[in-house]
Design a protein around this motif. Structure first.
Motif: not given
Length: 744
Positions: A29-34
């Motif tokens: 995931i990325n830092e935006s939890k996507q």
């Protein structure tokens, strides 16, 4: 004896490690939890590897405690994880942090499709703000507009004048863009419903080599995917010459909501264009998307969009009227041309992890398309009193779904990736019309009028067999068509119907010679369907003419900042009959062949400066015509696109872009030539805090160029005889606009 003991001990350790090799599972995931799709997961010890799915999930085989696992994705910081015993007890959650794109981090071996990764790189470095520019993200593709901005663009790719989409399959989020048996021409592809700032990625392939691609995939395919979420909400205002205006609002509707995203985008455009008769063009786009992830990481999304557009057009003008000074390059012969169109889309996508090694991806869609176009190509050739204006109308409903099952397995020591799929598409049109009109208001004569019902059912299977550095990828596709047409101009009611089935085998080879060198051979059969009115009204035998293709090429990264790709290719098309919607007639095109060379390179000078260029050299000929009369009208023999981009340097970003198409034959004996052009565009943006300011200039050097050209026979009202010569739509002169964007 000591040597024997050491050997036995080593064998025992190897067997122990083999028996205790395990799977490690998790999400990227990325830092935006996507979730991050296509991230590369590589075991530095065992050399096993995997990629994350669209839900971010992955499974890495042949791992054990102490192994070092590398996680990477272009545009994100790499991460190394040393596996501990606890790593196997639960699913890992790997968070990658965004960073500037660096070409030196691209490892050819790690990418599922290196050329598409490069296209994603191009999209991030050179963002776009028009659907025309989105199509130009496909290397080697050139487009032209010739009807007031509202009509679908003319497409050139690999020696094809594809017209509006006859030989390239285009989709958005699994929804088809090509319209079969369209009022204006087979494969008509109007992409103006797509708001460019909502585009997440561009997946493309050239040639008929892909099992999951069917109708119209001869020169290639283009798949667009839209974003699942917004990083920020924003509003944008652009103002330019020729009374041009663009406003855009993009709004995050569920900021911070766990496992759910929703956003909405609204776009409005208006312009009069550079023409002496104003285009009075406007377009409204509304787009909304909702995405939900279940606790099991299944993904459900709903997309709803609508666009409507209207325009007036000056139309194509004859070269002789410009040469004799009767009109300027931006004048008109018949300025009553124009039209209006609408499209509504509803698309539901669902992805489910059925097991550790199986992923199901589905989507179901409905779209409603309305189209009305007024054109006059020949002026007073057919009707010396009222003129030759024609009207093309259709109202279309399209229903369909796609389902694909991806399964990873092993046969002995061979990794195997299997994909199988099934799809249905139904097109229904009522009162599809071609008529002779006067001043848009009076119908003088119906040329064609009828209802079309066309069904396409397809199934395919792809398989990737990995033998170390060599991957062999066979595929097989089946398509079933049913064509039905009711001609409303006939006195007696009758349904004309026919069916056709076609099989399309493919076979591709990929060889990872080195970490940064991939060699490949692609081969396969494809097709494009003919118009239902051709198939049924004219009893044509070649309903689904085949295309035979082969590519031999490589993708090579000789230095850390330089990527080169080349391909030698050949494409043969069988006899076909093409429905010419503008005239309501059928023209046989005969067998054709094209062969050529694709060349592309990417070079990153430093962290901020990036250069790219793509060239295609082609020879296109008709096989059954005598030499000298075998040219394929408007087929380009050389195209060149590219530019230099500045990416996030002290708040500045921008690019200078160029495109070139050479002189090309406008008729079969090359006695009439469509002139080539070289056009340069420029843009520069500066971001300070939440505000971005930008300026964009089209045709920076203000060259005279013809965007579209045709060899057409026409007669003006005062002419005793008709003349066949170039008729053209002029390209945009120097055009500047300014943009301001506020993010919140």
């Amino acid at each position: 004896m000591k040597t024997l003991n050491a050997f036995v001990f080593l064998v025992v350790i190897l067997i122990f490690n083999k028996l205790h090799a395990q799977q490690v599972k998790g999400f990227v995931i990325n830092e935006s939890k996507q979730p991050l799709e296509a991230a590369y997961i590589y075991n530095l010890n065992s050399k096993s590897h995997a990629h994350s799915s669209e839900t971010g999930s992955f499974i890495l085989e042949n791992t054990k405690v102490g192994d070092s696992i590398k996680f990477g994705l272009l545009g994100y910081q790499n991460q190394i994880l040393v596996l501990a015993p606890a790593s196997f007890d639960a699913k890992l959650q790997i968070v990658l942090k965004e960073k500037l794109f660096q070409l030196e981090e691209l490892v050819i071996r790690e990418e599922l499709n290196p050329l598409n990764t490069i296209a994603r790189l191009d999209l991030n470095i050179n963002p776009v703000n028009s659907s025309q520019e989105i199509l130009r993200k496909v290397p080697g593709l050139i487009i032209g507009q010739h009807a007031g901005g509202g009509k679908a663009e003319q497409i050139f790719l690999r020696g094809f004048d594809i017209d509006h989409g006859t030989d390239v399959a285009i989709s958005v989020d699994g929804m088809p863009v090509n319209m079969v048996s369209h009022a204006h021409g087979q494969g008509y592809s109007d992409l103006h419903f797509l708001i460019p700032e909502t585009v997440k990625g561009v997946d493309f392939g050239k040639g008929p080599y892909y099992g999951d691609k069917g109708d119209f995939d001869t020169a290639g395919y283009i798949d667009f995917s839209t974003k699942d979420y917004l990083g920020d909400s924003s509003v944008t205002l652009s103002v330019g010459q020729f009374n041009s205006l663009r406003t855009l609002g993009m709004f995050d509707l569920m900021e911070g909501t766990k496992n759910q995203n929703a956003y909405m985008a609204v776009e409005y455009l208006a312009t009069d264009g550079p023409f002496e008769s104003p285009q009075n063009f406007n377009r409204l786009n509304v787009f909304g998307k909702y995405v939900m992830f279940s606790p099991e990481n299944d993904k459900l999304s709903l997309t709803v969009s609508h666009f409507t557009s209207r325009w007036d057009a000056s139309g194509q003008i004859p070269q002789r009227e410009v040469d004799n000074g009767n009109i300027t390059r931006f004048g008109a012969i018949d300025d009553t041309e124009g039209g209006n169109t609408q499209r509504t889309n509803i698309n539901v996508e669902y992805s489910k992890q059925l097991s550790d090694n199986s992923l199901l991806k589905t989507n179901a869609f409905y779209l409603r398309n309305a189209f009305e176009l007024y054109s006059n190509f020949t002026f007073f050739l057919e009707d010396p009193i009222n003129g030759d204006q024609i009207k093309q109308v259709e109202n279309r409903d399209v229903f369909g779904f796609n389902a694909a099952l991806n399964h990873d397995t092993r046969l002995g020591d061979t990794d195997v990736k299997l994909e199988s799929g099934f799809a249905l598409r139904q097109d229904i049109t009522n009162d599809t019309e071609l008529s002779h009109t006067l001043n848009r208001t009076t119908t003088l004569k119906y040329i064609q009028l009828g209802d079309i019902n066309q069904t396409n059912i397809s199934a395919f299977v792809n398989a990737d067999f990995e033998f170390g550095k060599l991957t062999i990828a066979p595929a097989l596709r089946f398509d079933y068509f049913k064509f039905m047409y009711n001609d409303e101009l006939q006195t007696n009611y009758q349904t004309l119907a026919d069916t056709k089935t076609i099989a399309s085998p493919k076979l591709n080879f990929f060889y990872a010679a080195k970490d940064n060198l991939q060699l490949y051979v692609k081969s396969g059969l494809g097709f494009h369907s003919n118009d239902s009115r051709v198939v049924l009204s004219n009893q044509v035998e070649d309903i689904l003419p085949r295309a035979y293709g082969v590519d031999v090429g490589h993708i090579w990264k000789p230095t850390s900042k330089f990527v080169l790709n080349t391909a030698l290719w050949y494409l043969f098309l069988e006899q076909e009959f093409v429905y010419v919607g503008d005239a309501g007639i059928v023209e046989p095109s005969g067998r054709t062949e094209r062969y050529g060379l694709d060349f592309g390179l990417r070079y990153q000078f430093n962290d901020f400066l990036f250069f790219d260029t793509d060239a295609t050299l082609t020879k296109a000929r008709s096989i059954d015509e005598p030499k000298g009369e075998d040219y394929i009208p408007l087929a380009p023999s050389f195209t060149l696109t590219g530019g230099l981009a500045l990416n996030n340097w002290k708040g500045f970003s921008g690019a200078i872009r160029y495109r070139f198409i050479d002189d090309r034959p406008a008729n079969e004996d090359n006695s009439i030539v469509a002139e080539g052009y070289f056009v340069t565009d420029f843009n520069l943006n500066y971001t300070i805090g939440k505000v971005s300011l930008g300026v964009a200039i089209e045709n920076l050097f203000d060259v005279d160029w013809n965007e579209t050209q045709f060899a057409t026979e026409s007669r003006l009202q005062n002419e005793p005889q008709s003349v066949t010569e170039i008729h053209f739509t002029p390209g945009t002169p120097f055009y500047a606009k300014g943009t301001v964007t506020y993010r919140f």
